[in-house]
Motif scaffolding. Structure first.
Motif, mmCIF file in Angstrom:
data_model
loop_
_atom_site.group_PDB
_atom_site.id
_atom_site.type_symbol
_atom_site.label_atom_id
_atom_site.label_comp_id
_atom_site.label_asym_id
_atom_site.label_seq_id
_atom_site.Cartn_x
_atom_site.Cartn_y
_atom_site.Cartn_z
ATOM 1 N N ALA A 25 9.782 6.095 20.653
ATOM 2 C CA ALA A 25 10.544 7.459 20.103
ATOM 3 C C ALA A 25 11.807 7.475 18.930
ATOM 4 N N LYS A 26 12.359 5.995 19.089
ATOM 5 C CA LYS A 26 13.911 6.205 18.016
ATOM 6 C C LYS A 26 12.318 5.957 16.068
ATOM 7 N N VAL A 27 11.568 4.253 16.499
ATOM 8 C CA VAL A 27 10.931 3.943 16.426
ATOM 9 C C VAL A 27 10.217 4.874 15.025
ATOM 10 N N LEU A 28 9.073 5.456 15.765
ATOM 11 C CA LEU A 28 8.343 6.502 15.696
ATOM 12 C C LEU A 28 8.902 7.780 15.241
ATOM 13 N N GLU A 29 10.327 8.778 14.724
ATOM 14 C CA GLU A 29 11.076 9.066 14.440
ATOM 15 C C GLU A 29 11.535 8.247 12.721
ATOM 16 N N VAL A 30 11.705 7.466 13.122
ATOM 17 C CA VAL A 30 12.430 6.689 11.554
ATOM 18 C C VAL A 30 10.586 7.261 11.177
ATOM 19 N N MET A 31 9.423 6.776 11.584
ATOM 20 C CA MET A 31 8.303 6.437 10.088
ATOM 21 C C MET A 31 7.429 7.678 10.318
ATOM 22 N N ARG A 32 8.041 8.823 10.784
ATOM 23 C CA ARG A 32 7.860 10.546 11.158
ATOM 24 C C ARG A 32 8.305 10.330 9.835
ATOM 25 N N GLU A 33 10.102 10.825 9.843
ATOM 26 C CA GLU A 33 11.456 10.914 9.371
ATOM 27 C C GLU A 33 10.369 9.723 7.582
ATOM 28 N N GLY A 35 7.108 10.010 6.529
ATOM 29 C CA GLY A 35 6.055 10.057 6.376
ATOM 30 C C GLY A 35 5.337 9.126 6.602
ATOM 31 N N CYS A 36 5.958 8.294 7.870
ATOM 32 C CA CYS A 36 5.046 7.327 8.590
ATOM 33 C C CYS A 36 4.791 6.244 7.582
ATOM 34 N N ARG A 37 6.109 6.334 6.607
ATOM 35 C CA ARG A 37 4.622 4.739 5.444
ATOM 36 C C ARG A 37 6.936 4.404 5.198
ATOM 37 N N LEU A 38 7.114 3.301 5.185
ATOM 38 C CA LEU A 38 8.448 2.410 4.638
ATOM 39 C C LEU A 38 8.379 1.164 4.552
ATOM 40 N N ASP A 39 9.039 1.702 3.245
ATOM 41 C CA ASP A 39 9.208 0.382 2.320
ATOM 42 C C ASP A 39 9.741 -1.027 3.146
ATOM 43 N N VAL A 40 9.260 -1.947 3.101
ATOM 44 C CA VAL A 40 10.258 -3.275 4.157
ATOM 45 C C VAL A 40 11.582 -2.821 3.178
ATOM 46 N N SER A 41 11.908 -2.982 2.517
ATOM 47 C CA SER A 41 13.073 -2.974 2.211
ATOM 48 C C SER A 41 14.528 -2.198 2.563
ATOM 49 N N ARG A 42 13.450 -0.594 2.457
ATOM 50 C CA ARG A 42 14.609 0.037 3.387
ATOM 51 C C ARG A 42 14.578 -0.039 4.842
ATOM 52 N N ALA A 43 13.815 -0.947 5.119
ATOM 53 C CA ALA A 43 13.884 -1.163 6.924
ATOM 54 C C ALA A 43 15.230 -1.135 7.153
ATOM 55 N N GLU A 44 15.807 -1.795 6.985
ATOM 56 C CA GLU A 44 17.195 -1.710 7.474
ATOM 57 C C GLU A 44 18.440 -0.813 7.812
ATOM 58 N N GLU A 45 17.964 -0.184 6.507
ATOM 59 C CA GLU A 45 19.304 1.727 6.538
ATOM 60 C C GLU A 45 18.540 2.074 7.485
ATOM 61 N N ALA A 46 17.262 2.488 7.371
ATOM 62 C CA ALA A 46 16.358 3.006 8.251
ATOM 63 C C ALA A 46 16.164 2.871 9.939
ATOM 64 N N PHE A 47 15.969 1.949 10.053
ATOM 65 C CA PHE A 47 16.318 1.749 11.605
ATOM 66 C C PHE A 47 18.204 0.956 11.871
ATOM 67 N N SER A 48 19.001 1.159 11.176
ATOM 68 C CA SER A 48 20.209 0.915 11.565
ATOM 69 C C SER A 48 20.822 2.157 11.459
ATOM 70 N N ALA A 49 20.112 3.172 10.921
ATOM 71 C CA ALA A 49 20.583 4.260 11.481
ATOM 72 C C ALA A 49 20.880 5.358 12.384
ATOM 73 N N HIS A 50 19.494 4.607 12.899
ATOM 74 C CA HIS A 50 18.927 4.648 14.387
ATOM 75 C C HIS A 50 19.760 4.339 15.149
#
Length: 158
Positions: A25-33, A35-50
């Motif tokens: 659910a958290k990974v899905l939330e990050v992806m939906r936030e 737009g369902c596309r995430l630049d891999v270089s932003r993965a740390e920031e996006a996933f750690s925030a959750h």
């Protein structure tokens, strides 16, 4: 090989955090936030925030990749409309939103009763006001039909 690269890139980019009780659910939330596309270089920031751990992110991504609903497009990780829902689609894009609803219902067993739709469709980005029109569009296209007690049933695709 692409899947392994994706897993390693996202796992390496996500710092260790406390375990989540619902990583999917958290990974899905990050992806939906995003737009369902995430630049891999932003993965740390996006996933750690959750508060997601690398192994949790990898497990979710592996599962989605095995189902064919996620993958890499260059340096961008993306999820399919089947799990993205209507996120990232403009409200006036009725054709795209109808296609996303079709894919979403297919992924969720090809049919939904009203109570299930009330729970699942809003988090997937569909509004209660638009859903009847999207269903009518799919019915008119011959891609779905309605029958009691279901609000939508996908035809031969399921």
């Amino acid at each position: 090989m692409r899947r392994l690269v994706l897993i390693l890139a996202l796992a390496a980019a996500t710092p260790l955090q406390a375990a989540s009780t619902h990583p999917t659910a958290k990974v899905l939330e990050v992806m939906r936030e995003n737009g369902c596309r995430l630049d891999v270089s932003r993965a740390e920031e996006a996933f750690s925030a959750h508060d997601l751990r690398p192994e949790d992110v990898s497990a979710v991504i592996n599962s989605w990749a095995e189902q064919g609903v996620a993958g890499l497009d260059g340096a961008t990780f993306e999820i399919a409309p089947a799990i993205c829902g209507a996120h990232g689609l403009a409200p006036e894009d009725t054709a795209g939103r109808a296609d996303a609803l079709y894919d979403f219902v297919r992924l969720n067993g090809c049919r939904m009763v009203d109570e299930e739709a009330q729970i699942k469709l809003r988090p997937a980005g569909f509004t209660q006001a638009e859903t009847p029109d999207l269903i009518a569009r799919l019915v008119n296209q011959g891609r779905a039909h309605q029958e009691d007690p279901y609000i939508i049933v996908i035809g031969d695709a399921c």
